[in-house]
Each structure stands twice: as structure tokens, then as C-alpha cells.
Design an enzyme around this catalytic site. Sequence first.
Site, PDB file in Angstrom:
ATOM      1  CE  LYS A 202      -2.692   2.747   0.472  1.00 11.64           C
ATOM      2  NZ  LYS A 202      -4.363   3.431   0.491  1.00 11.64           N
ATOM      3  CB  CYS A 256      -3.550   8.928  -0.073  1.00  6.04           C
ATOM      4  SG  CYS A 256      -5.447   8.852   0.518  1.00  6.04           S
TER       5      CYS A 256
HETATM    6  N1  SAJ Z   1      -1.346  14.382  -8.789  1.00 11.02           N
HETATM    7  C1  SAJ Z   1      -0.594  15.621  -9.663  1.00 11.02           C
HETATM    8  N2  SAJ Z   1      -0.396  15.109 -10.697  1.00 11.02           N
HETATM    9  C2  SAJ Z   1      -0.297  13.289 -11.257  1.00 11.02           C
HETATM   10  C3  SAJ Z   1      -1.859  12.897 -10.602  1.00 11.02           C
HETATM   11  C4  SAJ Z   1      -2.023  13.639  -9.210  1.00 11.02           C
HETATM   12  O1  SAJ Z   1      -0.408  16.457  -9.501  1.00 11.02           O
HETATM   13  O2  SAJ Z   1      -0.419  13.052 -11.955  1.00 11.02           O
HETATM   14  C5  SAJ Z   1      -1.730  15.412  -7.499  1.00 11.02           C
HETATM   15  C6  SAJ Z   1      -3.592  15.323  -7.064  1.00 11.02           C
HETATM   16  O3  SAJ Z   1      -4.324  17.204  -8.108  1.00 11.02           O
HETATM   17  C7  SAJ Z   1      -3.839  15.521  -5.624  1.00 11.02           C
HETATM   18  C8  SAJ Z   1      -2.749  14.413  -5.256  1.00 11.02           C
HETATM   19  O4  SAJ Z   1      -1.511  14.081  -6.284  1.00 11.02           O
HETATM   20  O5  SAJ Z   1      -3.137  16.301  -4.969  1.00 11.02           O
HETATM   21  C9  SAJ Z   1      -3.017  13.068  -5.320  1.00 11.02           C
HETATM   22  O6  SAJ Z   1      -3.998  12.698  -6.668  1.00 11.02           O
HETATM   23  P1  SAJ Z   1      -4.438  11.187  -6.728  1.00 11.02           P
HETATM   24  O7  SAJ Z   1      -5.516  11.469  -7.364  1.00 11.02           O
HETATM   25  O8  SAJ Z   1      -3.620  10.447  -7.637  1.00 11.02           O
HETATM   26  O9  SAJ Z   1      -4.589  10.229  -5.133  1.00 11.02           O
HETATM   27  P2  SAJ Z   1      -5.649  10.573  -3.929  1.00 11.02           P
HETATM   28  O10 SAJ Z   1      -4.533  10.537  -3.094  1.00 11.02           O
HETATM   29  O11 SAJ Z   1      -7.008  11.345  -4.325  1.00 11.02           O
HETATM   30  O12 SAJ Z   1      -5.772   8.379  -4.210  1.00 11.02           O
HETATM   31  C10 SAJ Z   1      -4.823   7.858  -3.599  1.00 11.02           C
HETATM   32  C11 SAJ Z   1      -4.730   6.624  -4.710  1.00 11.02           C
HETATM   33  N3  SAJ Z   1      -2.994   6.020  -4.733  1.00 11.02           N
HETATM   34  C12 SAJ Z   1      -2.843   5.527  -6.334  1.00 11.02           C
HETATM   35  O13 SAJ Z   1      -4.021   5.432  -7.084  1.00 11.02           O
HETATM   36  C13 SAJ Z   1      -1.557   4.682  -6.374  1.00 11.02           C
HETATM   37  C14 SAJ Z   1      -5.991   5.916  -3.966  1.00 11.02           C
HETATM   38  O14 SAJ Z   1      -5.330   4.351  -4.944  1.00 11.02           O
HETATM   39  C15 SAJ Z   1      -5.274   4.829  -2.605  1.00 11.02           C
HETATM   40  O15 SAJ Z   1      -6.451   4.037  -1.947  1.00 11.02           O
HETATM   41  C16 SAJ Z   1      -5.972   6.604  -1.702  1.00 11.02           C
HETATM   42  O16 SAJ Z   1      -4.247   7.566  -2.323  1.00 11.02           O
HETATM   43  C17 SAJ Z   1      -5.111   6.220  -0.059  1.00 11.02           C
HETATM   44  O17 SAJ Z   1      -6.041   6.343   0.307  1.00 11.02           O
HETATM   45  O18 SAJ Z   1      -3.631   5.737  -0.114  1.00 11.02           O
END
Ligand code: SAJ
Length: 415
Positions: A202, A256
Site C-alpha cells: 500500500k 494519502c
Molecule cells: N496529482 C498530480 N499529478 C498527477 C496525479 C495526481 O499532481 O499526475 C496530485 C493531485 O492533484 C492530488 C494528489 O496528487 O493533489 C493526489 O491525488 P490522486 O488522485 O493521485 O490520489 P488520491 O490521494 O486521491 O488517492 C490515492 C490513490 N492511490 C494511487 O493511485 C496509487 C488511491 O488509489 C488510494 O486508495 C488513495 O491514495 C489512498 O487512500 O491511499
Amino acid sequence: MKICVIGLGYIGLPTAAMFANSGMKVVGVDKNIQITDSLNKGEILIEEEGLADFIKKVVSQGLLKGSNFPEEADAFIIAVPTPLKENKCADMRYVESATRSIVPFLRKGNMVILESTSPVGTVDDLMRPILEETGLCAGTDFFLGHSPERVIPGNILNELIHNNRIAGGIDAESARQISALYKSFVKGDIYETDTRTAELCKLSENTFRDINIAFANELSKLCEEFGVNVWELIEICNKHPRVHIHQPGPGVGGHCIAVDPWFIAEKNPEIAKIIRLSRVTNDGMPEFTAQRILKILKDIENPKVTILGITYKPDVDDIRESPILSLIDILKDHKIALNICDPFVKGAFDAVEDPKEAVKESDLIVLAVHHKQFKNLNFEELSKLMRTKNIFDTRNYIDAEAAQKAGFSVYLLGK
Ligand code: SAJ
């Protein structure tokens, strides 16, 4: 089968509802009386697509109820927060107290599952000794393990069912029992392993994403030096069959991805070098974004800026660990007057819903979060309301041509 889910947040609540929907009797436990009172009326206090109706249904069928204390059950699932402390270590007090709360109710043949994202060793070193205070022995008398949630806010119900899942057990039989339990609603594959592997899986998944975003953010800074558009660069690189560079932006938020890498680094900082540096790189993006903003505003007296979007990512109401809040703080430190607009966050930070209301007399619009409502901004209309027509897109989201046509000077992060 009766299940007790401890912690009714973004994960515990939908998970409890999933088990209830598959016909089990579920008690959702939370210390917060408002949460349990609402639940017992079939209502929820958080926003997540489809969740309100789903909860209403299972509560009205008598399959899910809220309570402030655990009770005897066949399985106990812990889904409480594991926030980050000031010193960048995991705050495990909620996992510890949730585990202790189970002790009086633990019986032979029960199952205890940790869902909360936790540092490696949490099940073995923190939970197991507490649960064995009952005189029962993990593995022999009860099953114990870790099955981390992996769902993305905004699409939780769908991902709970369809994502692959990990069932980590303190022994093979625990893993098998955990896997069998989740099969009641999970349609993805379930991979059985040991608890330490499950814990690190995770953390590694979210860390992979954080490192990849840090790489994109570093590229965006380099591109500004090279005179290259980072968005075009990444788009073309990603046409390669084995390359998938993530997107740059004003920072990484949420509870996360901005948190979990520290749970790896806290134990072995001298080894986890790339992980730490990526965190620091992403945490530095609000400052980098603020510096670009100050540069755009340098010739304007008493500038006023409109921020579009303050949540941690688009189309959710969650502002936890949002990098935009850091950006706002930095701009306030530089005495910049701010108007905030976010259709998902009502009330907080005097945010208004309508960009037209927010941009009045502004010298710069900063597109900070790419909410769907900001896709087709009416630049003709907005330009008439602004004092100086500047727009800074930190997400490569707006129709730059339309903005330019309406008289805006358009700036892009990473270009
Ligand atoms: N972000 C970027 N660039 C990207 C992707 C995301 O700057 O290319 C930023 C977003 O704007 C945001 C942050 O990253 O601020 C996180 O957003 P996210 O959509 O990537 O992820 P979370 O935090 O909403 O959810 C993540 C997910 N993990 C993965 O995709 C590996 C989700 O599957 C997990 O269950 C969740 O964390 C968790 O609960 O741990």
C-alpha cells in the site's frame, strides 16, 4: 456473519455499507456522535458520489447501524485515520485505541483486519500484543491481518467493488479467511500475502505515484529554463509504450500520497533517499507556483488575485493537505489580496461558487484546481470584470486561445 467496522470516514463508511449490502449485519462504530446519529437516520456528513443513497438503502433495510462502541461480532475491521505528525512520523494513536476497544469483545474464531494505511510492522508489533492481552493467541484462536483500501476519492463505491485487493495475514489461514470475507463484495482479484508485504504494498503504490509526480514537477521547472512546454513534452513522451510520466501541478495533496511516503522513510531515512527528495520536491511546488505568481504581478500596485479551486484535487470537496491552502498562505504572507472560488467547498475561506463573482477587480486568475465547472470559462464575460487581464493555468486546463482572444495574457506552469 456480523461485522464491526471501526471508523466511519471516507473508507470505513462505504466499506461498512458494502458488507451490509451483501447481506451481513454491520455495526459502524465512531466516537463522533454526530456521525453515528446521522447514520442511524440514514444520512451521511461527507460527500462521495452515490454514497448517500447507498447508505440510506442499507440503513432502512436494518443491515447497518451506527454505534459509539464496538460490540461482539465475527469480524472487526479498523478503518481509522493514520495522520502524519509534525516530525513526519505516523500518528498511530487511533489504530492503537481502536485495537484496544476491540479487546473486551474478542472471542475465539473472530477475525481482526486493519484497513488503515500504516507503517510496516503495525499489525505484528502494535496490534497483535494488544489483542493477545485477552489471553487468546493470534493465528490459533483468532485470525489477524491487513487488507489496505486502495480506492480513489470521487469513485470509491465503484473501486471498492472492482479494484484488485490485498489480503495480508499473520499466517496463511488468516490471509485466506480475510480474502474470503472481502469476496462477499469484491469483484477484482484478491492477492493473499503476509501482513508486512501488504503494509508495504500500500505504501509503495502511493509512493510510486508521488515519485512520478515529483519527476513531472522537476521537469516542469526544467522546461521553464529550457523554453519547452512540459505538457507537450509529457504528452509526446507518454506515446512511448513503456513511459507513463504523471502530471505536474502546484503540489500534491490529500491524506494519502502526500503522507504515505513518509511512513516508509520514517524507519530508514538514510536508505529512502529518492522517496524523501520526491516528498520535498512536491511540497515545494506551492512556493514555486507562488514565485511565478509574484513575477506576473511585479509591476502591479496592490494586486488582487482570484484563486479558482482550493480542494486537493478536482471534483471533490476534500481540502485535506491541499497544496492550494499552502499557496494561499504564501500569497497572504506577501500581502496579496485574494478572492477564492470553489463550487465544491461552500463556506470555507469565504469561497464563492461563481467565478464571475470572484474575479471582480482582479489582476490575475490562478487556475489552481481543474474542477469541471472551470472547463468552459466565459473569458469574454470575465475579462470585462477584471482590472488587469492575466490568467495563470497551473494544470494546462483552460482554453488558452479563447482566453487570449478575450484579451488575457495567458501564463502556464511548466512553460
Ligand atoms: N496529482 C498530480 N499529478 C498527477 C496525479 C495526481 O499532481 O499526475 C496530485 C493531485 O492533484 C492530488 C494528489 O496528487 O493533489 C493526489 O491525488 P490522486 O488522485 O493521485 O490520489 P488520491 O490521494 O486521491 O488517492 C490515492 C490513490 N492511490 C494511487 O493511485 C496509487 C488511491 O488509489 C488510494 O486508495 C488513495 O491514495 C489512498 O487512500 O491511499
